[in-house]
Design an enzyme around this catalytic site. Sequence first.
Site, PDB file in Angstrom:
ATOM      1  N   GLN A 120       0.815  -1.206   0.000  1.00  0.00           N
ATOM      2  CA  GLN A 120       0.000   0.000   0.000  1.00  0.00           C
ATOM      3  C   GLN A 120       0.853   1.262   0.000  1.00  0.00           C
ATOM      4  O   GLN A 120       0.470   2.285  -0.560  1.00  0.00           O
ATOM      5  CB  GLN A 120      -0.935   0.011   1.207  1.00  0.00           C
ATOM      6  CG  GLN A 120      -2.029  -1.035   1.128  1.00  0.00           C
ATOM      7  CD  GLN A 120      -2.813  -0.957  -0.169  1.00  0.00           C
ATOM      8  OE1 GLN A 120      -3.524  -0.004  -0.421  1.00  0.00           O
ATOM      9  NE2 GLN A 120      -2.676  -1.971  -1.010  1.00  0.00           N
TER      10      GLN A 120
ATOM     11  N   HIS B 197       1.593   2.840  -3.391  1.00  0.00           N
ATOM     12  CA  HIS B 197       0.518   3.499  -4.139  1.00  0.00           C
ATOM     13  C   HIS B 197       0.842   4.964  -4.397  1.00  0.00           C
ATOM     14  O   HIS B 197       0.622   5.475  -5.486  1.00  0.00           O
ATOM     15  CB  HIS B 197      -0.806   3.406  -3.376  1.00  0.00           C
ATOM     16  CG  HIS B 197      -1.695   2.304  -3.859  1.00  0.00           C
ATOM     17  ND1 HIS B 197      -2.190   2.257  -5.130  1.00  0.00           N
ATOM     18  CD2 HIS B 197      -2.181   1.218  -3.223  1.00  0.00           C
ATOM     19  CE1 HIS B 197      -2.944   1.175  -5.269  1.00  0.00           C
ATOM     20  NE2 HIS B 197      -2.965   0.530  -4.129  1.00  0.00           N
TER      21      HIS B 197
ATOM     22  N   GLU C 155      -9.307   1.962   5.581  1.00  0.00           N
ATOM     23  CA  GLU C 155      -9.810   1.526   4.276  1.00  0.00           C
ATOM     24  C   GLU C 155      -9.652   0.016   4.154  1.00  0.00           C
ATOM     25  O   GLU C 155     -10.580  -0.705   3.807  1.00  0.00           O
ATOM     26  CB  GLU C 155      -9.022   2.227   3.170  1.00  0.00           C
ATOM     27  CG  GLU C 155      -9.390   1.765   1.769  1.00  0.00           C
ATOM     28  CD  GLU C 155      -8.440   2.293   0.713  1.00  0.00           C
ATOM     29  OE1 GLU C 155      -8.827   2.272  -0.483  1.00  0.00           O
ATOM     30  OE2 GLU C 155      -7.315   2.708   1.047  1.00  0.00           O
ATOM     31  N   HIS C 156      -8.438  -0.469   4.434  1.00  0.00           N
ATOM     32  CA  HIS C 156      -8.139  -1.907   4.422  1.00  0.00           C
ATOM     33  C   HIS C 156      -7.691  -2.322   5.820  1.00  0.00           C
ATOM     34  O   HIS C 156      -6.881  -1.636   6.439  1.00  0.00           O
ATOM     35  CB  HIS C 156      -7.001  -2.241   3.454  1.00  0.00           C
ATOM     36  CG  HIS C 156      -7.206  -1.744   2.062  1.00  0.00           C
ATOM     37  ND1 HIS C 156      -6.619  -0.585   1.593  1.00  0.00           N
ATOM     38  CD2 HIS C 156      -7.923  -2.253   1.030  1.00  0.00           C
ATOM     39  CE1 HIS C 156      -6.955  -0.396   0.323  1.00  0.00           C
ATOM     40  NE2 HIS C 156      -7.754  -1.391  -0.041  1.00  0.00           N
TER      41      HIS C 156
ATOM     42  N   ASP D  49      -7.462  -6.274  -4.050  1.00  0.00           N
ATOM     43  CA  ASP D  49      -7.159  -5.257  -5.060  1.00  0.00           C
ATOM     44  C   ASP D  49      -7.396  -5.770  -6.476  1.00  0.00           C
ATOM     45  O   ASP D  49      -7.687  -4.986  -7.373  1.00  0.00           O
ATOM     46  CB  ASP D  49      -5.702  -4.802  -4.940  1.00  0.00           C
ATOM     47  CG  ASP D  49      -5.536  -3.637  -3.977  1.00  0.00           C
ATOM     48  OD1 ASP D  49      -6.557  -3.094  -3.529  1.00  0.00           O
ATOM     49  OD2 ASP D  49      -4.385  -3.280  -3.683  1.00  0.00           O
TER      50      ASP D  49
ATOM     51  N   HIS E 105     -53.411  18.207   3.279  1.00  0.00           N
ATOM     52  CA  HIS E 105     -53.070  16.794   3.367  1.00  0.00           C
ATOM     53  C   HIS E 105     -54.286  15.992   3.855  1.00  0.00           C
ATOM     54  O   HIS E 105     -54.596  14.917   3.329  1.00  0.00           O
ATOM     55  CB  HIS E 105     -51.900  16.581   4.349  1.00  0.00           C
ATOM     56  CG  HIS E 105     -50.556  16.895   3.774  1.00  0.00           C
ATOM     57  ND1 HIS E 105     -50.192  18.144   3.374  1.00  0.00           N
ATOM     58  CD2 HIS E 105     -49.481  16.080   3.526  1.00  0.00           C
ATOM     59  CE1 HIS E 105     -48.947  18.118   2.926  1.00  0.00           C
ATOM     60  NE2 HIS E 105     -48.496  16.867   2.994  1.00  0.00           N
TER      61      HIS E 105
END
Length: 427
Positions: free
Chosen positions: A255, A258, A322-323, A356, A415
Amino acid sequence: MNKIMNPEKSSWETLLERPTQNLDDIEEIVNSVFQEVKAKGDKAVKNYTKQFDGVTLSNPKVGEVEVSEACAMVPDALKKAINAAKNNIEKFHGAQRTTKIEVETTRGVQCWQEKRPIQKVGLYIPGGTAPLFSTILMLAVPAGLAGCNQIVLVSPPDKNGKIHPAILYTAQLCGIEEIYKIGGIQAIAALTFGTETVPSVYKIFGPGNQYVTVAKQIATKHGVGIDMPAGPSELLVVADRSANASFIASDLLSQAEHGTDSQVILVTTSEKLMQEVEAEIAVQIEDLPRKKIAEKAIENSKLIYLENEFLAIELINNYAPEHLIICSNKEDFYLEQISNAGSVFIGNYTPESAGDYASGTNHTLPTNGYARQYSGVNLDSFMKSITFQKISESGLKNIGPTIELMAEAEGLQAHKNAVTIRLNSLK
């Protein structure tokens, strides 16, 4: 990596901050680009592509010939791998279909819910430091399964004005015909407003850098939906002495490579494991082609020692990664207690890389703590739930008085009248 031993809870908020830029500065840039694209359309997109991507394009749309040429350049082995991943993603997302829900809430009052596809969706595929053709599978496959009528793909061109061949191969494999060589803020703006060439869409999907993330958030102010605020990638590994240090180091680096603004964290109840992981990272990072990027990300990252799993799970839920990778002999405890995470990977032989690419789950996930309130992309992300109801004469007699009383109590006479007139007609 920064090593932190038994941090006090009062320090967690600062400790777990993401390495983000000043969003106020980014928002000013994004708004400027949006205004120009809205006013000048293709001309503005062309100018910004030249400015940000260093290439001048006469027409950003990718034609059939260019797609064919790109497909021929992709090795057969890679094509086979992409097809295998696509099959797994189709299986998992296809299984997410739900049937019509129908209930008679009161005798004569029939209510039901059905799902309909979002008609026009835009897919943003990063292509800068890494051509993320896998993201096409994660977005186009569920979009196709959902039945979206129009799928528009945008991806930044390289210095030669081309999109990576694997991106084009994967796009055509998924049946996408509208592909545009546009990236960054100007791509999101084009999908938001539409230009002479690029159609506007109802919802935008896909990860990107902080500029793209802010651009997507700005798009929502102009009536366009987004999947989630998905920014720089992040990973948290929780591990104890039962874990393999070399495996963990490889996951953290996967990661970290990235981008320089990625963040990876190890939370462990073993001081020995912390030391072993730190040593493994130093060894493994030397062989990475993206070593400089990974090194920058590692500067933003942390090794955190906590005394027990109760503190560990509290910190993890606070961070909302996230992970999340769980490598612990108390695996069941973490699985039962985890509340905030985009996607979870369990055991020593479940690398985050599997999600992934090819296990079948989706890798477009909430970052920056948004896992507290957002889900990752799934089949329902490309659909809307519409409710229906039908009331018979006897049904209105049953439910009518309830409606009349509630409407009158709220001071909404019209109504009430809408019901009273109908009930009077049935006397």
